[in-house]
Every structure is written in structure tokens, then in C-alpha cells.
Design an enzyme around this catalytic site. Structure first.
Site, PDB file in Angstrom:
ATOM      1  N   GLU A 262      49.553  41.232  46.231  1.00 44.63           N
ATOM      2  CA  GLU A 262      49.286  41.311  44.793  1.00 44.63           C
ATOM      3  C   GLU A 262      49.171  39.911  44.191  1.00 44.63           C
ATOM      4  OE1 GLU A 262      48.650  44.190  43.028  1.00 44.63           O
ATOM      5  OE2 GLU A 262      48.597  44.954  45.081  1.00 44.63           O
ATOM      6  N   TRP A 265      45.711  38.652  44.904  1.00 47.59           N
ATOM      7  CA  TRP A 265      44.763  39.161  43.907  1.00 47.59           C
ATOM      8  C   TRP A 265      44.809  38.295  42.649  1.00 47.59           C
ATOM      9  CZ3 TRP A 265      40.793  42.351  43.948  1.00 47.59           C
ATOM     10  CH2 TRP A 265      40.709  43.354  44.932  1.00 47.59           C
ATOM     11  N   TRP A 293      25.967  52.190  27.017  1.00 45.16           N
ATOM     12  CA  TRP A 293      27.252  52.794  26.684  1.00 45.16           C
ATOM     13  C   TRP A 293      27.101  53.708  25.466  1.00 45.16           C
ATOM     14  CZ3 TRP A 293      30.465  51.894  30.518  1.00 45.16           C
ATOM     15  CH2 TRP A 293      30.396  50.701  31.229  1.00 45.16           C
ATOM     16  N   ASN A 328      50.839  49.991  36.671  1.00 47.87           N
ATOM     17  CA  ASN A 328      49.581  49.503  37.238  1.00 47.87           C
ATOM     18  C   ASN A 328      48.637  50.624  37.661  1.00 47.87           C
ATOM     19  OD1 ASN A 328      50.490  46.907  36.868  1.00 47.87           O
ATOM     20  ND2 ASN A 328      51.166  46.628  38.980  1.00 47.87           N
ATOM     21  N   TRP A 346      33.494  48.691  28.824  1.00 47.80           N
ATOM     22  CA  TRP A 346      34.772  48.195  29.355  1.00 47.80           C
ATOM     23  C   TRP A 346      35.346  47.088  28.494  1.00 47.80           C
ATOM     24  CZ3 TRP A 346      35.108  43.056  30.618  1.00 47.80           C
ATOM     25  CH2 TRP A 346      33.915  42.363  30.866  1.00 47.80           C
ATOM     26  N   TRP A 369      39.487  45.583  34.738  1.00 44.01           N
ATOM     27  CA  TRP A 369      38.552  46.382  33.941  1.00 44.01           C
ATOM     28  C   TRP A 369      37.154  46.391  34.557  1.00 44.01           C
ATOM     29  CZ3 TRP A 369      38.755  49.928  30.264  1.00 44.01           C
ATOM     30  CH2 TRP A 369      39.976  50.131  29.634  1.00 44.01           C
TER      31      TRP A 369
END
Length: 439
Positions: A262, A265, A293, A328, A346, A369
Site C-alpha cells: 500500500e 501505491w 457525463w 478503503n 469523477w 478516482w
């Protein structure tokens, strides 16, 4: 005023590194040969953009600054705390002190890089240096590159190289405490109150600053179940640097590879933001900016309020609104629902998280996102649309998390789903396909 203030000094500028121990930029400042004056600026370029006058992040920073001031008092110095635009504050400091150098740690956001460049120019015009160091990442900028010398845009090969490069050198702490005698001797300066900064206290508790070994060992098995306390909740401490990333990574390496990944990331998203700054406002994969959208404002409001009729989505949004934090796994579910089920940009959701999350970090949240929207680096394919009902059955099988945040679920007071899943999935796939594969 103490006589020493007339001496040439170095400033250490605190930002996302609110601690005295194991701090790279502070370490180099204390070894610069100049007495060091620590400075923190409540940046009005940032504060004035905040929508809520009761903001958990500002309160966390303020509370931390007060704790740091107590620590500085114990070593016969003081943190100088100012409110204003950084350029204006540094102009004042240059008039008040004989500043020869400013030390700080890197930041990777577009605003921060532009701000630092302007401050560096001002200092240069006044005969002072500007020195920035890596502190909030294990590897950053150009330290993990592909074989061709370019930044990675896919996580898996980046992760392999990251792990292959990791050794004790990169986790070694900076022993700042050895040089505390190099701080400028100062009487205690005041810290403006939260109210003076224009904010209302919430007086809520924040997560602890330490990670239990057992949590790390169990992290892989517990992290996806929101009813459990199976995540570290260290995001706010890593975001504002009250914990050293080196300290956390060292513990993770000893206890749990999944938790360490993690942190990989986190480094990866910092690198993406640094090398591809357009992601702050647009899709990493630019073709995704062609998506039409729907952006229905009423549907967006219902998502924000946690009234979509999908209990796992509503539970997450209510948890966010009430606590400033969301599990999460549920962040992925709620983000996917907004982008795919409702076809809302988004960026609307990312901005709402940016308003509410106490641990909001632009790089990681932007990456998350864009993953949900399909537009990012390691993005979910556009035809992958989370089924919120199946997600709830898998990760909240007893409904404990849902009942905690949506107590009216299964009653007449709970609204029906605002959109049917199969219909929403097909609509999303068709909309994406038209944008990405035009005839």
C-alpha cells in the site's frame, strides 16, 4: 528580543512534515552551520478555498502545531507561526531576520511546485538559498524508472522495481535529535487560535499515531471488511507527516508485505502526479475526457447525502460525512457507483472527497478516482462496473457496517435504489464505448 536574532540564520519551512524526529529537510537545516528557526505558514491561498469553516484537516494541523510548540519550548526555541500568502510571509521574514537559506521538503502538487518556485526566486533575489529534500516518500521523482529511463505508468512493473531497490539505506532515519542544539534560541511565540484562523473547532479525536504489530500482521485478512477495524487509519498522519514514512515502511517490511505494498501505491501516485501533472484536472488517459457525463445535480446530491438506495454506498457516504473518513474498500464502491451507475464526472466526486476526507491526499485520491472511472494508470476497464449489492454481500456479509450507518435499512423510511444495476451498467458501457471507440 534575543541578541542571537541579529545573526545569519537558516529557516526550516514546515509543510507536510509536522514532526521534529526523522525529518530529512530539518536534518539538513540543522547541519547547515546556521542557527535554525522553524516556521509554519497557515497558507491563505489554501485556507481561503476551503468550503467548510469546520475542517478536520485544519484542526488536526492546528492541534499538531500546538503540540510541536510544546516540544520546541522544551529545547529552548520556538516555532514561528504565521497566517498569509507564503510569498508575503517570506518577504516579512526576510525583513525581520538575516536569512541565508531556507530548507524544506518536496511537495508534488502543481500548486505546491509553483509556490516553491516563486519562494525560491524571492530568496535568490535576496541572496538566500532554497533547499528541498525527499521526505514524504521512500522513492520519488526519478528514483524508480523503467529500463528506458521513463516513469512507469503501470503499477505492477513499478512495484517490482520498487521492491528490488528497497534496502536499509532508504529506511534509515535522519537523527535530527543529535542536532537540536543548533536551533535558534528564542522565547516562546504564540500560536493563533483556530478561531483566529477563521475556523470552528470540532473537538473530535484523531487516530493514534502508532501501528500495532498485530494489525499489520492481520492486515491482509481484515483490510477489505469495513465492519472491522482492519485498516491502519494512518492516512492523516502520513498526509501531514506526523509519522515518518520510513518508520512506517520499516514496520511494514517486518510484519506484512500487503501493507508495505500500500505504501508502494502511495509512492507510485506521487510519481504519477509529479511527471503527469495534467491528472489534477483531466484524465490520465486523455481520450476519457471525451466521455459525455450525465452530471445530474440532484443525483449527485443524493450520492453526497447517502440516499442512493444502495445500502453499502449510503453507509460509506454517511461515514464520510459524519467522521471525515471512509473505509478503503467502500471508497472504491462509492466512487464506482458515482462514475458508472450515475455517469457523473469523477472530478465531482474527487472534489467532494477533497472537501470531506480528513486524510485527503490529492495524488492518492486522484489515482483512486481515475481507477474507478477507468481513466487512470492502472484503471479498471470501462466495462467493469461494481455491483454494490454483491460487494455488500461479499465484504459486509452480516450487514454490520450497513446497520451502523444506515439504521433505517429494511424499513419504509429507506428509499428504493435510484437506478437499477443492470440498466446502469449497460448505460455506462454504451456511453464509454461511444466515447472511446467512435465510429
Amino acid at each position: 528580543m534575543p541578541e542571537t536574532i541579529t545573526r545569519p540564520i537558516a529557516l526550516f519551512w514546515y509543510r507536510r512534515d509536522l514532526r521534529l524526529h526523522d525529518n530529512a529537510g530539518l536534518y539538513h537545516a540543522l547541519r547547515s552551520g546556521y542557527p535554525v528557526l522553524p516556521v509554519f505558514i497557515f497558507d491563505t491561498d489554501i485556507l481561503d478555498r476551503l468550503e467548510d469553516r469546520a475542517d478536520r484537516r485544519v484542526e488536526f494541523i492546528h492541534r499538531t502545531i500546538q503540540e510541536m510548540q510544546d516540544a520546541f519550548r522544551a529545547i529552548d526555541t520556538s516555532l514561528i507561526v504565521r497566517r498569509g500568502k507564503p510569498l508575503d510571509v517570506f518577504r516579512d521574514l526576510l525583513r525581520e531576520y538575516d536569512v541565508r537559506a531556507v530548507y524544506t521538503n518536496y511537495d508534488y502538487e502543481v500548486y505546491a511546485k509553483n509556490r516553491d518556485g516563486a519562494v525560491a526566486d524571492l530568496l535568490r533575489e535576496n541572496g538566500a538559498g532554497f533547499h528541498a529534500f525527499k521526505d514524504q516518500t521512500i522513492f520519488d521523482r526519478n528514483e524508480v524508472l523503467s529500463g528506458s529511463g521513463t516513469p512507469y505508468t503501470v503499477f505492477t512493473p513499478y512495484s517490482r522495481t520498487w521492491h528490488a531497490r528497497l534496502n536499509d539505506f532508504f529506511l534509515k532515519p535522519y537523527p535530527t535529535e543529535r542536532y537540536f542544539g543548533h536551533f535558534l534560541s528564542l522565547n516562546q511565540r504564540s500560536v493563533p487560535s483556530l478561531e483566529e484562523l477563521g475556523f470552528t473547532p470540532l473537538n473530535e479525536p484523531f487516530p493514534e499515531r502508532t501501528v500495532a504489530g498485530r494489525l499489520l500482521r492481520d492486515y491482509k485478512e481484515t483490510r477489505n471488511f469495513p465492519a472491522l477495524r482492519g485498516t491502519s487509519e494512518l492516512g492523516i498522519h502520513l498526509r501531514f507527516g506526523t509519522l515518518s514514512i520510513r518508520e512506517v515502511a520499516l514496520q511494514a517490511r517486518e510484519h506484512n508485505f500487503t501493507f508495505l505494498n500500500e505504501l508502494v501505491w502511495r509512492d507510485f501516485y506521487f510519481q504519477v502526479l509529479d511527471h503527469f501533472p495534467h491528472v489534477e484536472t483531466g484524465s490520465f488517459r486523455r481520450e476519457y475526457d471525451r466521455i459525455e457525463w450525465r452530471n445530474d445535480e440532484e443525483e449527485f446530491r443524493r450520492w453526497c447525502e447517502g440516499r442512493t438506495g444502495y445500502p453499502i454506498v449510503d453507509a460509506g457516504m454517511r461515514q464520510l460525512n459524519e467522521t471525515g473518513w471512509m473505509h478503503n474498500r467502500v471508497r472504491m464502491i462509492t466512487a464506482s457507483f458515482l462514475c458508472k451507475h450515475l455517469l457523473i464526472d469523477w472530478r465531482w466526486g474527487e472534489a467532494y472527497f477533497g472537501r470531506k476526507l480528513r486524510d485527503y491526499d490529492r495524488s492518492a485520491n486522484n489515482g483512486g478516482w481515475q481507477w474507478a472511472a477507468g481513466s487512470g494508470t492502472d484503471a479498471a476497464p470501462y466495462f467493469r462496473v461494481f455491483n454494490p449489492t454483491l460487494q455488500a454481500q461479499k465484504f459486509d456479509p452480516k450487514g454490520e457496517y450497513i446497520r451502523r450507518w444506515v439504521p433505517e435499512f429494511n424499513s419504509l423510511d429507506y428509499p428504493p435504489p435510484m437506478v437499477e444495476h443492470t440498466f446502469a451498467r449497460n448505460r455506462a458501457v454504451d456511453t464509454y464505448r461511444k466515447a472511446l471507440r467512435p465510429d
